[in-house]
Scaffold this motif. Structure first.
Motif, mmCIF file in Angstrom:
data_model
loop_
_atom_site.group_PDB
_atom_site.id
_atom_site.type_symbol
_atom_site.label_atom_id
_atom_site.label_comp_id
_atom_site.label_asym_id
_atom_site.label_seq_id
_atom_site.Cartn_x
_atom_site.Cartn_y
_atom_site.Cartn_z
ATOM 1 N N ARG A 24 36.273 45.855 44.638
ATOM 2 C CA ARG A 24 35.383 47.025 43.697
ATOM 3 C C ARG A 24 34.203 46.579 43.045
ATOM 4 N N ALA A 25 34.111 45.412 42.758
ATOM 5 C CA ALA A 25 32.721 44.795 42.392
ATOM 6 C C ALA A 25 31.783 44.708 43.522
ATOM 7 N N GLU A 32 41.505 43.166 44.862
ATOM 8 C CA GLU A 32 40.815 44.731 44.419
ATOM 9 C C GLU A 32 39.684 44.681 43.375
ATOM 10 N N GLN A 33 39.756 43.503 42.452
ATOM 11 C CA GLN A 33 38.479 43.730 41.652
ATOM 12 C C GLN A 33 37.370 43.058 42.164
#
Ligand code: CTP
Ligand code: MG
Length: 380
Positions: A62-63, A58-59
């Protein structure tokens, strides 16, 4: 027809290696996945883009995606086919384009051909004729395979959504490597349309180099210039090039009056056609009173990069009779590089006097000029 692009990005990129899975790695000014999303989102016939990622990504996702409109992130499975099936279960519309995140560039003409073919077929895929001689792999080369009539099948692969869901439900056997295999096994017809080498997948490190080279050829150089003047006023220290220089006088102005960073901020904004420092930080706005000009420069650099640009070099000239710039030059370069996210070698700071002539010669103030070179990527 409502078309959803489904981009699968749940792999781990074992063959490329590296710390971060290949789809989240930078390619030119933005991550591979962002290229893939932008290429499809830009097509007028595509109504929405959805992205399937791996658990725990996810991280990174998203980035990589920033503010791109992709709805909720979807979660994939252990194989590409499982990731596609999970995605298909979550999307709407009557047609789908399943695409690999690892293929950053998609010519719009390929999407046109795929969607036209869907009128008469359940599915469609871009293909390219096999150009090289083919043979079975082995420590010593195996039997030759006749390349005549063989094609490489790429993505995006188009399908009527209901047909593809039904075909996946009927599939048995080891995980298929693409959608055309699943459609054909279910007795459906798949049109072959002309693919593109631009669609070649990033599978190995060589592919990254090839993609970087292709992208470099698409970048357009631009130059921005900036100029600023501030009058001496009050006591020191003097803010110049992001450094507080001990001096008996400071500079007057809203913010900290760092004339070098102001010229540089304007040059950066100018290179990308983004207006000027007054547009972004109006002097009438009290929130900028007394703030560090480093904030302006950092913001301008971020805006320019958000346009898909790479900042290549910045060059500043300080026009002043006093103070002596030489002793502070190295610290200014280092500070400017840190603020703008550059290497010190990309930053130049020079100084000159005007031989006693004019307002700088009369020691009434300091002027600064800046020139910035950037390379603009293809628009988002
Ligand atoms: N993919 C996926 N889910 C998986 C495996 C792959 O969504 N379980 C995606 C990848 O992220 C990629 C595309 O399918 O965008 C094509 O797969 P591939 O090139 O094989 O990528 P990876 O599986 O990540 O790489 P490798 O096989 O080298 O590990
Ligand atoms: Mg794989």
């Amino acid at each position: 027809m409502t078309v959803t692009a489904l981009i699968v990005a749940a792999g781990t990129g074992e063959r490329v290696g590296g710390v971060v899975p290949k789809q989240y790695r930078m390619l030119g000014a933005k991550p591979v996945l962002a290229h893939a999303v932008d290429a499809l989102a830009a097509h007028p016939a595509i109504n929405s883009v959805r992205v399937v990622i791996g658990t725990g990504q996810e991280q990174l996702a998203r980035a990589a995606l920033g503010d791109r409109a992709v709805g909720d992130l979807l979660f994939g499975g252990a194989t590409r086919a499982q990731s596609v099936e999970n995605g298909l279960a979550a999307i709407a519309g009557n047609a789908v384009l399943v695409h690999d995140a690892a293929r950053p560039f998609c010519p719009p003409a390929v999407v046109d051909r795929l969607l036209s073919a869907l009128e008469f077929h359940d599915g469609a895929a871009p293909v390219l004729a096999a150009g090289d001689t083919l043979a079975r792999a082995g420590a010593t080369l195996g039997e030759a395979v006749d390349r005549h009539g063989l094609v490489r099948v790429q993505t995006p692969q188009a399908a009527r959504l209901a047909a593809l869901r039904q075909a996946f439900a009927a599939w048995s056997g080891p995980a298929p490597t693409d959608e055309t295999s699943v459609l054909r096994a279910a007795g459906m017809t798949v049109a072959a349309v002309a693919g593109s080498t631009m669609l070649d997948k990033i599978t190995t490190r060589d592919d990254f180099d090839r993609a970087e080279m292709w992208l470099a050829g698409q970048m357009v150089p631009r130059t921005g210039s900036g100029f600023d003047v501030h009058a001496f006023a009050g006591d020191g220290p003097l803010m110049l090039g992001g450094i507080a220089i001990p001096h008996d006088r400071g500079l007057a102005g809203h913010s900290d009056a760092d004339v070098v960073l102001h010229a540089l901020t304007d040059a950066l904004l100018g290179a990308a056609g983004l207006g000027d420092i007054g547009t972004h930080f109006p002097p009438s706005d009290r929130q900028w009173k007394g703030v560090a000009s480093a904030l302006f420069l950092a913001h301008a650099a971020a805006l320019v990069r958000a346009e898909g640009a790479i900042i290549d070099a910045v060059d500043c000239t300080i026009i002043a009779e006093e103070p002596k710039i030489g002793p502070h030059r190295a610290a200014m370069r280092e500070k400017i590089a840190a603020i703008a996210g550059l290497d010190i070698a990309q930053v130049s700071v020079k100084a000159t006097t005007t031989e006693g002539l004019g307002f700088t010669g009369r020691r009434e103030g300091i002027a600064a000029q800046a020139i910035v070179n950037v390379r603009m990527g293809p628009a988002r």
